[in-house]
Scaffold this motif. Structure first.
Motif, PDB file in Angstrom:
ATOM      1  N   ARG A 106       1.002  -1.476  -0.208  1.00 12.77           N
ATOM      2  CA  ARG A 106      -0.116   0.284   0.017  1.00 12.77           C
ATOM      3  C   ARG A 106       1.261   1.155  -0.364  1.00 12.77           C
ATOM      4  N   ARG A 172      -6.259   1.415  -2.311  1.00  7.84           N
ATOM      5  CA  ARG A 172      -6.268   3.581  -2.205  1.00  7.84           C
ATOM      6  C   ARG A 172      -7.712   3.454  -2.212  1.00  7.84           C
ATOM      7  N   GLU A 175     -10.620   1.932  -0.248  1.00  9.80           N
ATOM      8  CA  GLU A 175      -9.801   2.649   2.027  1.00  9.80           C
ATOM      9  C   GLU A 175     -10.416   4.273   1.279  1.00  9.80           C
ATOM     10  N   GLU A 176     -10.685   4.762   0.220  1.00  7.54           N
ATOM     11  CA  GLU A 176     -11.365   5.947   0.229  1.00  7.54           C
ATOM     12  C   GLU A 176     -12.591   5.924   0.136  1.00  7.54           C
ATOM     13  N   ARG A 179     -13.788   5.240   3.663  1.00  8.80           N
ATOM     14  CA  ARG A 179     -13.683   6.441   4.483  1.00  8.80           C
ATOM     15  C   ARG A 179     -14.636   7.266   3.744  1.00  8.80           C
ATOM     16  N   TRP A 185     -10.274   4.267  10.127  1.00  4.17           N
ATOM     17  CA  TRP A 185      -9.606   3.068   9.704  1.00  4.17           C
ATOM     18  C   TRP A 185      -9.696   1.656   9.918  1.00  4.17           C
ATOM     19  N   THR A 188     -12.519  -0.154   8.626  1.00  2.42           N
ATOM     20  CA  THR A 188     -12.567  -0.168   6.890  1.00  2.42           C
ATOM     21  C   THR A 188     -11.193  -1.290   6.812  1.00  2.42           C
ATOM     22  N   LEU A 189     -10.330  -1.289   7.661  1.00  2.00           N
ATOM     23  CA  LEU A 189      -9.435  -2.569   7.650  1.00  2.00           C
ATOM     24  C   LEU A 189      -9.889  -4.280   7.935  1.00  2.00           C
ATOM     25  N   ILE A 193     -10.812  -3.978   3.541  1.00  2.00           N
ATOM     26  CA  ILE A 193      -9.106  -4.588   3.802  1.00  2.00           C
ATOM     27  C   ILE A 193      -9.325  -6.195   3.665  1.00  2.00           C
TER      28      ILE A 193
END
Length: 278
Positions: A106, A172, A175-176, A179, A185, A188-189, A193
């Protein structure tokens, strides 16, 4: 033609395994094929469930209760001990290897190439690492040393498996997007992810566990007392014993690998599907 070639290759690789498994249930094997009456004595001797002079005597057994059945299964201590050691090593690989794989995929930072190189290359052979552990940590309990050694020796397989999954994703953008929808975060993880990388994580866990359970050189040097690692269980059942007993011990390994692989895959699928990407 391709299917025929694939079938012949598969038969060539799987045939000896199946024949070995079948031979473990026969009394003898003196010709081209096993012969004599069917028996389970070789399995009982290999597993230490009957009195014998050899590898498994004195190792003891664990009594495992099966939930909701009222049944109890006797598991040889060496096998149960090794399964836990290898799983503990996989746990360390997950905690350390997944963040490393994510970071080098990343982000672009100073020392990234060096970190990636160190993470995916085997540090040293098992025999060298075992000697280093004995000299550096002479009072370290063998169980702790085995767990740490397994995680160090098998870490590249975890990093490579997970990194390949991350590289197939647009990290990217994912994640964006998460978010921008208000996800923190950590969320999100956990829900975006990691679920998208579940195939790499599960594959890495299976490979790391399988190789750790069969790691002989490091185990042979570091082990001192207590239930023996599974690789030593195999070695002692194979050395100076009839072929049928060795076949039974090897068959135990194949069955355990299949069972643990299925359990890891099932656990991974259930764990990643809860609140995340299917």
């Amino acid at each position: 033609m391709l299917l025929v070639l694939f079938g012949v290759t598969l038969l060539f690789l799987i045939g000896p395994v199946l024949l070995t498994f079948a031979a473990s249930f026969f009394e003898s094997w003196t010709g081209l094929a096993p012969s004599g009456p069917l028996t389970t004595i070789h399995w009982e001797q290999a597993l230490g469930l009957t009195e014998t002079v050899g590898a498994s005597r004195g190792l003891g057994t664990w009594i495992v209760d099966i939930p909701a059945t009222g049944l109890a299964v006797r598991v040889p201590a060496s096998i149960g001990f090794s399964m836990l050691l290898a799983l503990a090593g996989v746990g360390i690989n997950l905690v350390v290897g997944v963040p490393i794989a994510y970071a080098v995929t990343r982000y672009d930072f100073y020392g990234r190439d060096w970190l990636n190189t160190v993470a995916v290359l085997p540090i040293v052979p098992g025999i060298v690492l075992g000697i280093a552990f004995l000299r550096t940590y002479p009072n370290l309990p063998s169980a702790v040393a085995l767990i740490i050694g397994y995680s160090l020796l098998k870490a590249p397989y975890m990093v490579l498996s997970v990194q390949s999954s991350f590289e197939s994703m647009d990290l990217r953008r994912l994640e964006e997007t998460a978010r921008s929808l208000g996800a923190s975060w950590p969320r999100t993880l956990a829900t975006v992810i990691l679920p998208n990388a579940k195939r790499g994580i599960i594959s890495g866990s299976v490979v790391c566990w399988t190789l750790a359970a069969a790691e002989f050189n490091f185990s042979y040097i570091v082990y001192s007392r207590g239930p023996k690692p599974f690789s030593l269980f195999l070695f002692e059942n194979i050395s100076n014993n009839p072929f049928q007993r060795a076949a039974a011990a090897v068959s135990v390994y194949f069955l355990i690998v299949g069972l643990v692989t299925a359990l890891l895959r099932a656990t991974g699928e259930r764990g990643f599907s809860a609140g995340g990407v299917q």
